[in-house]
Design a protein around this motif. Structure first.
Motif: not given
Length: 264
Positions: A10-15, A90-96, A116-120, A126-130
């Motif tokens: 997962l770490a290899a393909r996830t931002d 404002v930081r702007v993030y964009l996913m396909h 961003l990669a899909d998924p990120t 402080g909480r992890a969100v996919l």
């Protein structure tokens, strides 16, 4: 949780990003035929998005995208609105998404956005969100999954972008027409996410929250992973040119996620 707890695959393909106070949107499907929706997006970037630290777009910002070399005025205006937002801090993030797979580095540079990669995996308060567009989990739609694997291939995209712009637009138009005809003949549940796929993805990432778009079924959905209650949020699609109008975004309010309705 630390980032280092991610499984290697997962770490290899996830931002991985850290978010402080995000607004999340998806499935605006912006195009020339829906001026009210485009105007609503420009207002959103000027008035509501600046109230947040980040704007995260989880795919299908556009109805279609033929390449960053397309001089389409909709793309130019959207890039301008995002660039102005970025200039305000404002930081702007964009996913396909599945409709705008060909968005590339040139558009992101104009828009002041990070792709961003899909998924990120996001660390939010402080909480992890996919974070994901969501179409990867629609595995019951076998025909679509075959198309998805092909369309997301680097070689396929490289060859497609070598075609003249007019030809690319024509091919995309044909693909959209075929897709709409196919959707009309499919049961609704086939085009929704497969719960087991969602739960496996959340288990792999070690998260209790997953946020996606794509299905146009906005809301909060409960799941159970490893005996624990977890939550899947689906972002609303936008269409302010029809009655009733619809559109909205996900935000944090007093530490909890909340869907805000733009059409109310």
């Amino acid at each position: 949780m630390t980032w280092f707890s991610l499984p290697p695959a997962l770490a290899a393909r996830t931002d991985r990003i850290a978010l402080r106070d995000p607004a999340l949107i998806s499935d605006l499907h912006l195009n020339a035929a829906q001026p009210a929706t485009r105007a609503a997006f420009v207002r959103f970037c000027a008035e509501l998005a600046p109230q947040h630290a980040e704007l995260v777009i989880l795919g299908d910002l556009f109805e279609f995208w033929a390449g960053d070399d397309d001089p389409d005025t909709v793309g130019r205006d959207v890039a301008g609105a995002l660039a102005q937002l970025a200039q305000r801090g404002v930081r702007v993030y964009l996913m396909h998404g599945n409709r705008d797979l060909l968005l590339g580095s040139a558009f992101c540079a104009r828009a002041g956005a990070r792709l961003l990669a899909d998924p990120t995996l996001a660390l939010v308060d402080g909480r992890a969100v996919l974070l994901t567009h969501g179409d990867a989990y629609c595995t019951r739609d076998v025909d679509y999954m075959k198309f998805r694997r092909k369309a997301r291939g680097a070689l396929f995209q490289k060859l497609f972008l070598t075609r003249p712009l007019a030809r690319r637009r024509a091919l995309i138009g044909q693909a959209r027409a075929t897709s709409e005809a196919a959707k009309a003949a499919k049961a609704m549940q086939i085009m929704d996410v497969t719960p087991a796929e969602v739960e496996q993805a959340m288990a792999n990432a070690g998260v209790h929250t997953l946020i996606h778009g794509h299905t146009h079924r906005p809301g909060r959905y409960p799941h159970v992973v490893g005996g624990h209650a977890v939550t899947r949020w689906v972002l609303p699609d936008w269409n302010l040119d029809t009655a009733p109008p619809r559109g909205g975004y996900l935000r944090l309010r007093d530490g909890d996620w909340e869907l805000a309705d733009l059409a109310a």
